[in-house]
Motif scaffolding. Sequence first.
Motif, mmCIF file in Angstrom:
data_model
loop_
_atom_site.group_PDB
_atom_site.id
_atom_site.type_symbol
_atom_site.label_atom_id
_atom_site.label_comp_id
_atom_site.label_asym_id
_atom_site.label_seq_id
_atom_site.Cartn_x
_atom_site.Cartn_y
_atom_site.Cartn_z
ATOM 1 N N TYR A 1 49.397 42.447 37.533
ATOM 2 C CA TYR A 1 48.472 43.184 38.399
ATOM 3 C C TYR A 1 48.832 44.664 38.397
ATOM 4 C CZ TYR A 1 46.212 39.121 40.462
ATOM 5 O OH TYR A 1 45.473 37.985 40.656
ATOM 6 N N LEU A 2 47.794 45.504 38.414
ATOM 7 C CA LEU A 2 47.987 46.958 38.445
ATOM 8 C C LEU A 2 46.944 47.553 39.383
ATOM 9 C CD1 LEU A 2 49.128 49.648 37.173
ATOM 10 C CD2 LEU A 2 47.327 49.444 35.469
ATOM 11 N N LEU A 3 47.412 48.430 40.260
ATOM 12 C CA LEU A 3 46.500 49.118 41.192
ATOM 13 C C LEU A 3 46.364 50.566 40.734
ATOM 14 C CD1 LEU A 3 45.049 48.345 43.809
ATOM 15 C CD2 LEU A 3 47.038 49.101 45.066
ATOM 16 N N PHE B 1 54.279 45.450 42.887
ATOM 17 C CA PHE B 1 54.197 45.396 44.338
ATOM 18 C C PHE B 1 54.093 43.939 44.753
ATOM 19 C CE2 PHE B 1 49.680 44.435 44.293
ATOM 20 C CZ PHE B 1 49.235 45.021 43.127
ATOM 21 N N SER B 2 54.451 43.670 45.974
ATOM 22 C CA SER B 2 54.365 42.287 46.470
ATOM 23 C C SER B 2 53.381 42.245 47.622
ATOM 24 C CB SER B 2 55.734 41.818 46.935
ATOM 25 O OG SER B 2 56.168 42.632 48.006
ATOM 26 N N GLY B 3 53.004 41.018 48.016
ATOM 27 C CA GLY B 3 52.139 40.880 49.175
ATOM 28 C C GLY B 3 50.790 40.269 48.884
ATOM 29 N N LEU B 4 50.464 40.046 47.599
ATOM 30 C CA LEU B 4 49.196 39.373 47.297
ATOM 31 C C LEU B 4 49.336 37.886 47.640
ATOM 32 C CD1 LEU B 4 48.089 40.861 43.848
ATOM 33 C CD2 LEU B 4 46.909 41.096 46.033
ATOM 34 N N VAL B 5 48.316 37.322 48.291
ATOM 35 C CA VAL B 5 48.376 35.903 48.691
ATOM 36 C C VAL B 5 47.119 35.183 48.232
ATOM 37 C CG1 VAL B 5 49.827 36.368 50.694
ATOM 38 C CG2 VAL B 5 47.349 36.357 50.962
ATOM 39 N N ARG C 1 40.968 50.799 41.893
ATOM 40 C CA ARG C 1 40.717 49.669 40.973
ATOM 41 C C ARG C 1 41.932 48.751 41.003
ATOM 42 N NH1 ARG C 1 38.245 50.355 35.393
ATOM 43 N NH2 ARG C 1 40.296 51.067 34.769
ATOM 44 N N LEU C 2 41.659 47.455 41.011
ATOM 45 C CA LEU C 2 42.726 46.454 40.870
ATOM 46 C C LEU C 2 42.511 45.768 39.524
ATOM 47 C CD1 LEU C 2 45.115 44.857 42.177
ATOM 48 C CD2 LEU C 2 43.405 43.222 42.987
ATOM 49 N N LEU C 3 43.504 45.834 38.664
ATOM 50 C CA LEU C 3 43.363 45.230 37.330
ATOM 51 C C LEU C 3 44.366 44.100 37.173
ATOM 52 C CD1 LEU C 3 43.351 48.727 36.738
ATOM 53 C CD2 LEU C 3 42.146 47.701 34.839
ATOM 54 N N ARG C 4 43.931 43.063 36.484
ATOM 55 C CA ARG C 4 44.847 41.979 36.120
ATOM 56 C C ARG C 4 44.824 41.855 34.609
ATOM 57 N NH1 ARG C 4 44.775 36.172 35.684
ATOM 58 N NH2 ARG C 4 42.544 36.130 36.096
ATOM 59 N N ASP C 5 45.965 42.066 34.019
ATOM 60 C CA ASP C 5 46.075 42.038 32.554
ATOM 61 C C ASP C 5 45.036 42.950 31.909
ATOM 62 O OD1 ASP C 5 46.749 38.497 32.830
ATOM 63 O OD2 ASP C 5 48.148 40.186 32.741
#
Lengths: 168, 308
Positions: free
Chosen positions: A45-47, A99-103, A129-133
Amino acid sequence: MRFILTALIWLVLIGGLSFYIYQRDARIIPRTQAKVAVEVATAGYLLEVTPTFGAEPDPFALHDDGQAPATLLVRLGGQDIYRGEQPLARAEVLRIEQFSGLVEGKNELYFEASPPFEEAHLSHALRVRLLRDGVAQLDQTFWADAGGKVSGTVIFTLEPTAEVGHDR
Amino acid sequence: MRLSIAFVIVLSLMSSIFINSSFAEEKRPLVVASTTQIADLARQIAGDSLDVRSILAPGADPHTYQPTPDDVQLVLRADLCLENGLHLEGKSWMATLARDAGKLLVTTTVGIKPLEIGADGETVPDPHAWFTPRNAAVYVNNILKAFEQFDPPRKDEYRARAKLLLQQLRVLDAWIREQVSLIPPQQRILVTTHDAFNYFCHEYKFNPSNNYLSIAPVGWSTGGEVGAGMTPERRRLVIESIRNSGAPAIFVETSINPKLIREIARDTGVKIGGSLYSDSMGERGSAGETYLGMMRENVLLIVAALKP
């Protein structure tokens, strides 16, 4: 003797009434149980945060002990995951990884940035933007009226298979 | 008969227990501020958790104020005292009150970079720092820090209120800039009878010919002319000074003789822009009874008088 008896009767009456009211209210208020949130692994994940302005320390910021006012604040699920104190250039893309905290289920991201004091007459925006891979899961822009801080909240859902549903 | 008397006594005893416990809950720590502005900012942060009072009443002059026995008693009961500092309180009367009563005193201007002005041949810091929202934010943070140290269990609620107030100050600043932009730059000349507006002029770029500091008519003294009339020589100096400034309007304080003002306006050909809140906020129930209201009303008057 009569005096003591009268006092006792009053105590019983008022005590009984108080007990009844307490019992009645205890029945009305339901007990709730908070669900335990299941954390999701944030690897991949990347913000990305991109301002249309040069973010600067806010002269109207609350002074935290020993900390300079933040230029940019990012909060996930009520916890700060990024707190920048250095100025951020206009159109500079800030990348937040590890970062942590995604649920699983509903997640909430909150953003707050401070435009330059001298540009208080302009409107400003912040793109998030929130990117996954490398694939954008979330893409939202927050606007602020002239003179205001740019801030906003985005709520999104992570399924157990980690596919993102975006709540508007 | 005896039963009735007993009934009344028991009821009275129970009532008095209830009433005493209610009053005990209403006793709040007392915070005493020197000026109305500081008291208002403190009240916005304290909410109902603290009892905030001001020594000065609306309209009182902090530079020349002489504390009364009532003020001494108030400070004796205080749990915390707040002052402006920068010598606003003439002869440090607030610091003296707090010291004599053995009370903690917090200076709310700590951290502000003061403007230097000339007074009686000396360079001194200008104490009227609250006249920009940016400086008011410093006051708010200083007051908040004092409350957090004095009353730690309520730290979170004080911080939440302070955060709201700071956001209001930010919006106020943006609004002022937008309003001032309605005045053409060459007409941004602010002439006031009391030089309390240096910070305001500096921040919002009034009076470029005077280094962005406020202009008070030469020869004008708020002490000697009230009610007693102005000397002819001083009057001449004032009229000449106002004409030379090029100001389309002048702004006065409420303590000035209105007949004198009308005469000066007639002789100089400028209009009276109105009465600005300067060293003090407005009376209870007036538009200027709060900090935000005071700033808002001042700016509305200034813009109405100076814009084409």
